[in-house]
Design a protein around this motif. Structure first.
Motif, PDB file in Angstrom:
ATOM      1  N   SER A 198      13.594  22.759  12.262  1.00  0.00           N
ATOM      2  CA  SER A 198      13.016  21.699  12.945  1.00  0.00           C
ATOM      3  C   SER A 198      12.991  21.033  12.662  1.00  0.00           C
ATOM      4  N   VAL A 199      12.389  19.954  13.979  1.00  0.00           N
ATOM      5  CA  VAL A 199      11.306  18.223  14.148  1.00  0.00           C
ATOM      6  C   VAL A 199      11.017  18.020  13.244  1.00  0.00           C
ATOM      7  N   HIS A 200      10.141  18.858  12.687  1.00  0.00           N
ATOM      8  CA  HIS A 200       9.428  18.896  11.181  1.00  0.00           C
ATOM      9  C   HIS A 200      10.073  18.274   9.819  1.00  0.00           C
TER      10      HIS A 200
ATOM     11  N   TYR B  81       7.514  23.975  14.618  1.00  0.00           N
ATOM     12  CA  TYR B  81       7.820  25.130  14.946  1.00  0.00           C
ATOM     13  C   TYR B  81       8.669  25.292  16.084  1.00  0.00           C
ATOM     14  N   THR B  82       9.304  24.224  16.465  1.00  0.00           N
ATOM     15  CA  THR B  82      10.273  23.291  17.335  1.00  0.00           C
ATOM     16  C   THR B  82      11.425  23.121  16.714  1.00  0.00           C
ATOM     17  N   TYR B  83      12.368  24.010  17.252  1.00  0.00           N
ATOM     18  CA  TYR B  83      14.002  23.249  16.472  1.00  0.00           C
ATOM     19  C   TYR B  83      14.722  22.416  17.654  1.00  0.00           C
TER      20      TYR B  83
ATOM     21  N   ASN C 182      14.497   6.061  20.655  1.00  0.00           N
ATOM     22  CA  ASN C 182      13.456   6.443  20.299  1.00  0.00           C
ATOM     23  C   ASN C 182      12.838   8.047  20.862  1.00  0.00           C
ATOM     24  N   TRP C 183      12.123   8.503  20.129  1.00  0.00           N
ATOM     25  CA  TRP C 183      11.921  10.044  20.187  1.00  0.00           C
ATOM     26  C   TRP C 183      10.665   9.777  20.737  1.00  0.00           C
ATOM     27  N   PRO C 184       9.627  11.308  20.409  1.00  0.00           N
ATOM     28  CA  PRO C 184       7.797  11.272  21.497  1.00  0.00           C
ATOM     29  C   PRO C 184       7.317  10.678  19.911  1.00  0.00           C
TER      30      PRO C 184
HETATM   31 FE1  F3S Z   1       9.619  17.581  20.778  1.00  0.00          FE
HETATM   32 FE2  F3S Z   1      11.407  16.947  20.778  1.00  0.00          FE
HETATM   33 FE3  F3S Z   1      10.754  17.971  22.971  1.00  0.00          FE
HETATM   34  S1  F3S Z   1       9.672  15.824  19.713  1.00  0.00           S
HETATM   35  S2  F3S Z   1       8.650  17.410  22.586  1.00  0.00           S
HETATM   36  S3  F3S Z   1      11.267  18.782  21.041  1.00  0.00           S
HETATM   37  S4  F3S Z   1      12.293  15.935  23.011  1.00  0.00           S
END
Ligand code: F3S
Ligand code: SF4
Ligand code: SF4
Length: 263
Positions: free
Chosen positions: A182-184, A222-224, A236-238
């Motif tokens: 996950s992003v987390h 909740y995001t992979y 960079n990234w958000p």
């Molecule tokens: Fe999140 Fe990466 Fe999209 S940080 S909003 S999955 S660009």
């Protein structure tokens, strides 16, 4: 596709913003020009090809009827309502030509959240019944989600396919090697999450100190996706830029991840 000639890639555009193509134009390893002139043979791509009209159609026909086969990359969602009349190219519905060229391809890659899961076009009430590629074919489809997706996830998938076949996929059809965490899991702000240190509003002291953005709406848990490690434009990234993850690589994120912001 196993011969020494550069693998042919046919890139189909559908209902979308073309940000996915923009993302790959900014890839640097290799640069886009080197990619399409030295690594793959990009035989059809409406945004970057010089040909237009009948010449473009001829290029598409030749690539999709070649004995050497082709990889089909699909960008954008496919409108299916009323036999697909809400999206047409060269007089054919997107539904019609995607069905033909996807089903004939040696490999199919859906690039971007529109092509994988329908994206913003499929957000409620979805009047055109827009869908991702998997909904129109029984063929295996590799999903490279993200809005936009990271170009290195596409390049890595193409290389893997050419050398070792389809990579291991998760339950959403995404390569585990890019979407396994996950992003987390990889977020540099996680140390603040663990210490209960959160930004409470945009621009507050916590935000300036780089605290966790969960309370501003971050959907990283909740995001992979591999944004924290691969980043965009090698820069960079958000979340590192101070913006919560809005879950852009997940199915139905426009409906299920909103509200994107909380304060
Ligand atoms: Fe999140 Fe990466 Fe999209 S940080 S909003 S999955 S660009
Ligand atoms: Fe644009 Fe996002 Fe759709 Fe790609 S996935 S075409 S960036 S809206
Ligand atoms: Fe997780 Fe988001 Fe906080 Fe990063 S900013 S630690 S992804 S909740």
């Amino acid at each position: 596709l196993t011969s020494k000639r550069r693998p042919s890639v046919v890139w189909l555009h559908n209902a979308e913003c073309t940000g996915c193509s923009e993302s790959i134009l900014r890839g640097m390893n290799p640069p886009f020009a080197e990619l399409i002139l030295g690594v793959i043979s990009l035989d059809y791509h409406e945004t970057v090809m010089a040909a237009a009209g009948e010449m473009a159609e001829k290029a598409l026909h030749e690539a999709t009827h070649s004995e050497h086969g082709y990889v089909c990359v699909v960008e954008g969602a496919i409108p299916t309502a009323d036999d697909g009349i809400y999206g047409k190219v060269a007089g054919r519905t997107m539904l019609d030509y995607n069905t033909e060229y996807v089903n004939k391809a040696a490999a199919v890659i859906a690039y971007g959240t529109c092509a994988t899961f329908g994206g913003v076009q499929a957000a409620a009430p979805n009047p055109t019944k827009a869908v991702g590629v998997r909904e129109i074919t029984d063929k295996p489809v590799i999903n490279i989600s993200g809005c936009p997706p990271n170009p290195y996830n596409l390049l890595g998938t193409v290389v893997h396919f050419l050398q070792n076949g389809i990579p291991e996929l998760d339950g959403e059809g995404r390569p585990m090697m890019f979407y396994g965490d996950s992003v987390h899991d990889k977020c540099p702000r996680q140390k603040y999450y663990d210490e209960d240190l959160f930004a409470e509003s945009f621009g507050d002291e916590g935000a300036r100190k780089g605290y966790c953005l969960l309370r501003l709406g971050c959907k990283g848990p909740y995001t992979y996706n591999n944004c924290p490690t691969v980043k965009f434009n090698q820069t960079n990234w958000p979340v590192e830029a101070g913006h919560p993850c809005i879950g852009c690589s997940e199915p139905g994120f426009w409906d299920y991840m909103s509200p994107f912001y909380e304060e």
